[in-house]
Design a protein around this motif. Structure first.
Motif, PDB file in Angstrom:
ATOM      1  N   TYR A  25      -6.658 -36.327 -74.910  1.00 25.17           N
ATOM      2  CA  TYR A  25      -6.471 -35.327 -73.915  1.00 25.17           C
ATOM      3  C   TYR A  25      -6.088 -35.818 -72.449  1.00 25.17           C
ATOM      4  CZ  TYR A  25      -7.939 -31.717 -70.449  1.00 25.17           C
ATOM      5  OH  TYR A  25      -7.837 -31.001 -69.335  1.00 25.17           O
ATOM      6  N   GLY A  26      -6.549 -36.964 -72.390  1.00 27.26           N
ATOM      7  CA  GLY A  26      -6.252 -37.619 -70.700  1.00 27.26           C
ATOM      8  C   GLY A  26      -4.844 -37.761 -70.470  1.00 27.26           C
ATOM      9  N   PRO A  27      -4.205 -38.465 -71.009  1.00 26.91           N
ATOM     10  CA  PRO A  27      -2.560 -38.762 -70.982  1.00 26.91           C
ATOM     11  C   PRO A  27      -1.690 -37.682 -71.366  1.00 26.91           C
ATOM     12  CG  PRO A  27      -3.364 -40.094 -72.710  1.00 26.91           C
ATOM     13  CD  PRO A  27      -4.330 -39.480 -72.292  1.00 26.91           C
ATOM     14  N   ASN A  28      -2.040 -36.563 -72.212  1.00 29.75           N
ATOM     15  CA  ASN A  28      -1.274 -35.804 -72.751  1.00 29.75           C
ATOM     16  C   ASN A  28      -1.524 -34.386 -71.767  1.00 29.75           C
ATOM     17  OD1 ASN A  28       0.453 -36.867 -75.024  1.00 29.75           O
ATOM     18  ND2 ASN A  28      -1.566 -37.483 -75.384  1.00 29.75           N
ATOM     19  N   CYS A  29      -2.808 -34.080 -71.910  1.00 27.03           N
ATOM     20  CA  CYS A  29      -3.214 -32.667 -71.253  1.00 27.03           C
ATOM     21  C   CYS A  29      -3.879 -32.862 -69.806  1.00 27.03           C
ATOM     22  CB  CYS A  29      -4.126 -31.689 -72.048  1.00 27.03           C
ATOM     23  SG  CYS A  29      -3.704 -32.163 -73.897  1.00 27.03           S
ATOM     24  N   GLY A  30      -4.535 -33.766 -69.770  1.00 30.90           N
ATOM     25  CA  GLY A  30      -5.210 -33.764 -68.634  1.00 30.90           C
ATOM     26  C   GLY A  30      -4.567 -33.965 -67.551  1.00 30.90           C
ATOM     27  N   ILE A  31      -3.018 -34.303 -67.461  1.00 32.03           N
ATOM     28  CA  ILE A  31      -2.234 -34.640 -66.376  1.00 32.03           C
ATOM     29  C   ILE A  31      -2.054 -33.055 -65.580  1.00 32.03           C
ATOM     30  CG2 ILE A  31       0.154 -34.729 -65.837  1.00 32.03           C
ATOM     31  CD1 ILE A  31       0.386 -36.809 -68.048  1.00 32.03           C
ATOM     32  N   CYS A  32      -1.956 -32.202 -66.367  1.00 33.25           N
ATOM     33  CA  CYS A  32      -1.885 -30.893 -65.847  1.00 33.25           C
ATOM     34  C   CYS A  32      -3.187 -30.142 -65.861  1.00 33.25           C
ATOM     35  CB  CYS A  32      -1.023 -30.052 -66.551  1.00 33.25           C
ATOM     36  SG  CYS A  32       0.685 -30.701 -66.556  1.00 33.25           S
ATOM     37  N   HIS A  33      -4.117 -30.025 -66.776  1.00 27.81           N
ATOM     38  CA  HIS A  33      -5.045 -29.268 -67.022  1.00 27.81           C
ATOM     39  C   HIS A  33      -6.448 -30.078 -66.134  1.00 27.81           C
ATOM     40  CE1 HIS A  33      -3.760 -26.137 -69.329  1.00 27.81           C
ATOM     41  NE2 HIS A  33      -2.920 -26.990 -70.030  1.00 27.81           N
ATOM     42  N   HIS A  34      -6.055 -31.258 -65.919  1.00 28.44           N
ATOM     43  CA  HIS A  34      -7.048 -32.209 -65.204  1.00 28.44           C
ATOM     44  C   HIS A  34      -8.502 -32.213 -66.144  1.00 28.44           C
ATOM     45  CE1 HIS A  34      -4.770 -31.939 -61.673  1.00 28.44           C
ATOM     46  NE2 HIS A  34      -4.646 -30.554 -61.706  1.00 28.44           N
ATOM     47  N   THR A  43      -2.469 -23.967 -63.024  1.00 31.06           N
ATOM     48  CA  THR A  43      -2.633 -24.427 -64.611  1.00 31.06           C
ATOM     49  C   THR A  43      -3.832 -23.757 -65.121  1.00 31.06           C
ATOM     50  OG1 THR A  43      -1.663 -26.499 -64.072  1.00 31.06           O
ATOM     51  CG2 THR A  43      -2.787 -26.417 -65.948  1.00 31.06           C
ATOM     52  N   PRO A  44      -3.958 -23.111 -66.231  1.00 28.08           N
ATOM     53  CA  PRO A  44      -5.198 -22.433 -66.646  1.00 28.08           C
ATOM     54  C   PRO A  44      -6.480 -23.287 -66.921  1.00 28.08           C
ATOM     55  CG  PRO A  44      -3.447 -21.883 -68.128  1.00 28.08           C
ATOM     56  CD  PRO A  44      -2.904 -22.893 -67.067  1.00 28.08           C
TER      57      PRO A  44
END
Length: 149
Positions: A25-34, A43-44
């Motif tokens: 999650y961190g390097p893929n999704c967390g960039i936008c979704h925190h 960002t939802p």
């Protein structure tokens, strides 16, 4: 010596080793979704929503499609409007990585016991072609059955 090694493995579970889904999650999704809370209007949020969506087979299929194919379109959630565009991870993440990431997010929600998504469900979604607009259409169909959080 073996006992120390065993205790060392146990220590990793509570002292710094991230669950597989969190690590992806961190390097893929967390960039936008925190951390999963998103940014209102930009960002939802994911935490507290994906567990609700994952309660049905159709919801799990939709979640897998969003990660595989991305999402593009306008929607409202938790009182905020989004004109959202998310990239596809079809060529970057494995079925296991997608399932792990979604299950990590789902487990952080309020639904208990938490629903789960299997790598086989992700593989089934991957077998079908898709794109961000198709994911958005799928979201619209789910919304007609029951409003999404």
């Amino acid at each position: 010596m073996k006992r120390i090694a065993f205790l060392g493995c146990l220590a990793l579970a509570c002292c710094g080793k991230k669950p597989a889904g969190q690590a992806v999650y961190g390097p893929n999704c967390g960039i936008c979704h925190h951390g999963g809370s998103g940014m209102p209007g930009e960002t939802p949020p994911l935490v507290g929503r994906v567990d609700f969506i994952a309660q049905t087979p159709e919801g799990r299929h939709y979640l897998a499609n969003v990660l595989l194919n991305g999402l593009r379109g306008r929607f409202t959630t938790q009182g905020y409007r989004y004109n959202y565009s998310m990239p596809a991870y079809r060529n970057r993440l494995t079925d296991q990585q997608i399932a792990d990431t979604l299950n990590w997010l789902i487990a952080r929600g309020n639904i208990k016991p938490s629903p789960t998504i299997t790598p086989a469900e992700v593989a089934s979604a991957r077998a079908q072609q898709g794109d961000p607009a198709a994911s958005y259409q799928e979201r619209q169909l789910l919304e007609q059955k029951q409003p999404l959080p």
